[in-house]
Design a protein around this motif. Structure first.
Motif, PDB file in Angstrom:
ATOM      1  N   GLU A  44       0.972  -1.464   0.056  1.00 19.93           N
ATOM      2  CA  GLU A  44      -0.029   0.017   0.088  1.00 19.93           C
ATOM      3  C   GLU A  44       0.864   1.156  -0.085  1.00 19.93           C
ATOM      4  OE1 GLU A  44      -3.610   1.010  -0.577  1.00 19.93           O
ATOM      5  OE2 GLU A  44      -3.954  -0.310   0.980  1.00 19.93           O
ATOM      6  N   THR A  45       0.508   2.380  -0.657  1.00 18.63           N
ATOM      7  CA  THR A  45       1.081   3.590  -0.646  1.00 18.63           C
ATOM      8  C   THR A  45       0.378   4.637   0.064  1.00 18.63           C
ATOM      9  OG1 THR A  45       0.447   3.849  -2.683  1.00 18.63           O
ATOM     10  CG2 THR A  45       2.801   3.332  -2.576  1.00 18.63           C
ATOM     11  N   PHE A  46       1.012   5.514   0.874  1.00 15.21           N
ATOM     12  CA  PHE A  46       0.314   6.647   1.569  1.00 15.21           C
ATOM     13  C   PHE A  46       0.808   7.824   1.044  1.00 15.21           C
ATOM     14  CE2 PHE A  46       0.418   2.885   4.234  1.00 15.21           C
ATOM     15  CZ  PHE A  46      -0.963   2.602   4.185  1.00 15.21           C
ATOM     16  N   PRO A  47       0.347   9.113   1.364  1.00  9.69           N
ATOM     17  CA  PRO A  47       0.871  10.250   0.865  1.00  9.69           C
ATOM     18  C   PRO A  47       2.264  10.471   1.389  1.00  9.69           C
ATOM     19  CG  PRO A  47      -1.419  10.522   1.790  1.00  9.69           C
ATOM     20  CD  PRO A  47      -0.976   9.178   2.170  1.00  9.69           C
ATOM     21  N   ASP A  48       2.641   9.935   2.501  1.00 11.59           N
ATOM     22  CA  ASP A  48       4.012  10.266   3.065  1.00 11.59           C
ATOM     23  C   ASP A  48       4.685   9.049   3.333  1.00 11.59           C
ATOM     24  OD1 ASP A  48       2.083   9.596   4.743  1.00 11.59           O
ATOM     25  OD2 ASP A  48       3.169  11.104   6.330  1.00 11.59           O
ATOM     26  N   ALA A  49       4.108   7.696   2.870  1.00 10.55           N
ATOM     27  CA  ALA A  49       4.872   6.660   3.334  1.00 10.55           C
ATOM     28  C   ALA A  49       4.235   5.382   2.436  1.00 10.55           C
ATOM     29  CB  ALA A  49       4.462   6.337   4.918  1.00 10.55           C
ATOM     30  N   LYS A  50       5.020   4.288   2.633  1.00 10.31           N
ATOM     31  CA  LYS A  50       4.547   3.120   2.102  1.00 10.31           C
ATOM     32  C   LYS A  50       4.687   1.778   3.022  1.00 10.31           C
ATOM     33  CE  LYS A  50       8.735   2.387  -0.710  1.00 10.31           C
ATOM     34  NZ  LYS A  50       9.378   2.289  -1.873  1.00 10.31           N
ATOM     35  N   CYS A  51       4.130   0.816   2.472  1.00 14.81           N
ATOM     36  CA  CYS A  51       4.314  -0.407   3.272  1.00 14.81           C
ATOM     37  C   CYS A  51       4.767  -1.474   2.530  1.00 14.81           C
ATOM     38  CB  CYS A  51       2.783  -0.846   3.699  1.00 14.81           C
ATOM     39  SG  CYS A  51       3.014  -2.400   4.823  1.00 14.81           S
ATOM     40  N   ILE A  52       5.739  -2.179   2.741  1.00 20.74           N
ATOM     41  CA  ILE A  52       6.360  -3.148   1.983  1.00 20.74           C
ATOM     42  C   ILE A  52       6.130  -4.630   2.447  1.00 20.74           C
ATOM     43  CG2 ILE A  52       7.921  -1.668   0.421  1.00 20.74           C
ATOM     44  CD1 ILE A  52      10.024  -3.368   1.811  1.00 20.74           C
ATOM     45  N   VAL A  53       6.096  -5.727   1.873  1.00 19.39           N
ATOM     46  CA  VAL A  53       6.056  -7.026   2.767  1.00 19.39           C
ATOM     47  C   VAL A  53       7.228  -7.793   2.185  1.00 19.39           C
ATOM     48  CG1 VAL A  53       4.716  -8.109   0.705  1.00 19.39           C
ATOM     49  CG2 VAL A  53       4.772  -8.889   3.103  1.00 19.39           C
ATOM     50  N   ILE A  54       7.821  -8.480   3.099  1.00 26.64           N
ATOM     51  CA  ILE A  54       8.910  -9.583   2.945  1.00 26.64           C
ATOM     52  C   ILE A  54       8.388 -10.892   3.349  1.00 26.64           C
ATOM     53  CG2 ILE A  54      11.415 -10.258   3.603  1.00 26.64           C
ATOM     54  CD1 ILE A  54      11.967  -7.306   4.140  1.00 26.64           C
ATOM     55  N   LYS A 110      13.106   8.372   4.524  1.00 21.68           N
ATOM     56  CA  LYS A 110      13.699   6.859   4.227  1.00 21.68           C
ATOM     57  C   LYS A 110      14.119   6.143   5.250  1.00 21.68           C
ATOM     58  CE  LYS A 110      13.486   8.496  -0.273  1.00 21.68           C
ATOM     59  NZ  LYS A 110      11.889   8.369  -0.788  1.00 21.68           N
ATOM     60  N   ARG A 111      13.234   5.988   6.230  1.00 22.65           N
ATOM     61  CA  ARG A 111      13.503   5.375   7.355  1.00 22.65           C
ATOM     62  C   ARG A 111      12.241   4.393   7.546  1.00 22.65           C
ATOM     63  NH1 ARG A 111      14.514   8.297  12.423  1.00 22.65           N
ATOM     64  NH2 ARG A 111      16.129   6.944  13.161  1.00 22.65           N
ATOM     65  N   ILE A 112      12.781   3.116   8.197  1.00 20.89           N
ATOM     66  CA  ILE A 112      11.774   2.360   8.604  1.00 20.89           C
ATOM     67  C   ILE A 112      11.145   2.777   9.690  1.00 20.89           C
ATOM     68  CG2 ILE A 112      11.009  -0.141   9.226  1.00 20.89           C
ATOM     69  CD1 ILE A 112      13.624  -0.460   7.122  1.00 20.89           C
ATOM     70  N   VAL A 113       9.648   3.147   9.984  1.00 22.25           N
ATOM     71  CA  VAL A 113       9.197   3.797  11.120  1.00 22.25           C
ATOM     72  C   VAL A 113       8.215   2.735  11.755  1.00 22.25           C
ATOM     73  CG1 VAL A 113       9.708   6.171  10.759  1.00 22.25           C
ATOM     74  CG2 VAL A 113       7.460   5.308   9.906  1.00 22.25           C
ATOM     75  N   GLY A 114       8.059   1.696  11.046  1.00 16.71           N
ATOM     76  CA  GLY A 114       7.067   0.697  11.585  1.00 16.71           C
ATOM     77  C   GLY A 114       7.108  -0.773  11.083  1.00 16.71           C
ATOM     78  N   PHE A 115       7.070  -1.756  12.010  1.00 15.24           N
ATOM     79  CA  PHE A 115       7.357  -3.076  11.758  1.00 15.24           C
ATOM     80  C   PHE A 115       6.289  -3.849  12.140  1.00 15.24           C
ATOM     81  CE2 PHE A 115       9.646  -7.096  13.143  1.00 15.24           C
ATOM     82  CZ  PHE A 115      10.076  -7.373  12.109  1.00 15.24           C
ATOM     83  N   LYS A 161       5.335 -13.592   7.307  1.00 18.06           N
ATOM     84  CA  LYS A 161       5.692 -12.157   6.464  1.00 18.06           C
ATOM     85  C   LYS A 161       5.903 -11.125   7.351  1.00 18.06           C
ATOM     86  CE  LYS A 161       2.077 -13.414   3.001  1.00 18.06           C
ATOM     87  NZ  LYS A 161       1.230 -12.936   1.926  1.00 18.06           N
ATOM     88  N   PHE A 162       6.965 -10.317   7.000  1.00 16.10           N
ATOM     89  CA  PHE A 162       7.312  -9.054   7.787  1.00 16.10           C
ATOM     90  C   PHE A 162       6.748  -7.924   6.911  1.00 16.10           C
ATOM     91  CE2 PHE A 162      10.379 -12.415   8.498  1.00 16.10           C
ATOM     92  CZ  PHE A 162      10.453 -12.411   9.622  1.00 16.10           C
ATOM     93  N   TYR A 163       6.189  -6.916   7.522  1.00 16.73           N
ATOM     94  CA  TYR A 163       5.530  -5.574   7.103  1.00 16.73           C
ATOM     95  C   TYR A 163       6.348  -4.270   7.611  1.00 16.73           C
ATOM     96  CZ  TYR A 163       1.912  -8.754   5.505  1.00 16.73           C
ATOM     97  OH  TYR A 163       1.117  -9.790   4.922  1.00 16.73           O
ATOM     98  N   LEU A 164       6.973  -3.684   6.594  1.00 10.02           N
ATOM     99  CA  LEU A 164       7.595  -2.528   6.732  1.00 10.02           C
ATOM    100  C   LEU A 164       7.122  -1.392   6.480  1.00 10.02           C
ATOM    101  CD1 LEU A 164       9.829  -4.974   7.065  1.00 10.02           C
ATOM    102  CD2 LEU A 164      11.313  -3.562   5.686  1.00 10.02           C
ATOM    103  N   TYR A 165       6.938  -0.528   7.334  1.00 13.22           N
ATOM    104  CA  TYR A 165       6.365   0.740   6.953  1.00 13.22           C
ATOM    105  C   TYR A 165       7.485   1.809   6.902  1.00 13.22           C
ATOM    106  CZ  TYR A 165       2.867   4.566   7.421  1.00 13.22           C
ATOM    107  OH  TYR A 165       2.155   5.844   7.227  1.00 13.22           O
ATOM    108  N   ILE A 166       7.562   2.409   5.776  1.00 10.30           N
ATOM    109  CA  ILE A 166       8.848   3.396   5.516  1.00 10.30           C
ATOM    110  C   ILE A 166       8.519   4.751   5.253  1.00 10.30           C
ATOM    111  CG2 ILE A 166      10.651   3.726   3.738  1.00 10.30           C
ATOM    112  CD1 ILE A 166       9.850   0.561   3.155  1.00 10.30           C
TER     113      ILE A 166
END
Ligand code: ACO
Ligand code: ZN
Length: 251
Positions: free
Chosen positions: A67-77, A140-145, A130-135
């Motif tokens: 998912e993308t947000f106005p100021d962030a995105k969430c990626i999955v590993i 450009k930092r990972i602020v949620g995990f 699965k690992f979800y990273l909120y960037i």
């Protein structure tokens, strides 16, 4: 059978300095005395380790955006699908979060693939995990995990005290468990980003992405031995005081 969770407190470096001389680092959240050389050095070391773990380097060639947000995105590993190199980033983050939660005290060493394999086994990471990273796009930092794993059953939380603001809880394993699909093994948000719905967005992404065939319902999800903060968040997100819990080492 019951399980209790001791409330966790944030660690504070204290070398006898007067409290008014301490500063709280806005990035890593640690208190230190800028006039004390040793204290400053310890902070710097801790700070740099943090920066390294949370730095987002967009070299994940096969990065999967949920998912993308106005100021962030969430990626999955995905443990069972992504390369060991990509999975290593998740392992470093997991170790960082475990240090924040007081689960582990040491930095893990994933410098070789063999060591990474040993750690995957030791940390009971299944292929379906699965690992979800909120960037943050700005820093450009990972602020949620969030680490989500496949589980089959969970129990309703029962508080040991009428006042739910205490963290002690139990669950009754003599009662029939409820069927679930997904266990939240870890969820963490950087202190500077809390109460801004980052964890809520992460969990929304888990619900969207975890199963391939459909989105998860709220009743499909349980929390592994939640901390005081984890409980407060779960009550808010699930909109109930009696959300589902499980013990990750036994699932
Ligand atoms: N106190 C009371 N209610 C809270 C709190 C809190 N500290 N945190 C969240 N909530 C509730 C509120 O209802 C909130 O909505 P509101 O802000 O509109 O009132 C709702 O949950 C949604 O909160 P978010 O903003 O989405 O949560 P946040 O991004 O702040 O992250 C988290 C919550 C992950 C628990 C964060 O506080 C954190 O990282 N804490 C330290 C690590 C930790 O303890 N993680 C949980 C471990 S348990 C486990 O991993 C399974
Ligand atoms: Zn710092």
């Amino acid at each position: 059978m019951s399980r209790n969770k001791t409330p966790l407190k944030q660690m504070t470096l204290n070398f006898g300095q007067k409290p008014q001389k301490c500063l709280k680092c806005p990035d890593c959240g640690i208190f230190y005395n800028p006039n004390d050389k040793e204290d400053t050095q310890i902070h710097l070391k801790y700070h740099n380790e943090n920066e390294k773990a949370l730095k987002y380097t967009a070299n994940f060639k096969a990065e999967k955006t949920v998912e993308t947000f106005p100021d962030a995105k969430c990626i999955v590993i995905e443990a069972g699908q992504d390369s060991k190199q990509v999975l290593n980033k998740a392992l470093v983050l997991l170790n960082y979060v475990d240090m924040q939660l007081g689960i582990t005290e040491s930095n893990l060493n994933v410098s070789t693939m063999d060591e990474a394999d040993i750690l995957i086994k030791r940390m009971n990471i299944k292929d379906s995990t699965k690992f979800y990273l909120y960037i943050s796009q700005t820093t450009k930092r990972i602020v949620g995990f969030c680490m989500a794993e496949h589980i089959d059953q969970a129990y309703r939380i029962m508080y040991l005290n009428d006042q739910q603001r205490t963290s002690s809880f139990t669950y009754d394993e003599t009662q029939a468990p409820e069927k679930v699909k997904c266990g939240i093994s870890r969820i963490w948000v950087h202190p500077s980003m809390r109460r801004q719905k980052v964890a809520s967005k992460l969990l929304d992404c888990v619900r969207l992405n975890f199963l391939y065939i459909r989105s998860l319902e709220l009743t499909d999800i349980a929390f592994s031995d939640p901390t005081h903060f984890g409980q407060a968040f779960a009550r808010g997100y699930f909109k109930t005081n009696s959300f589902l819990v499980y013990n990750s080492t036994r699932n």
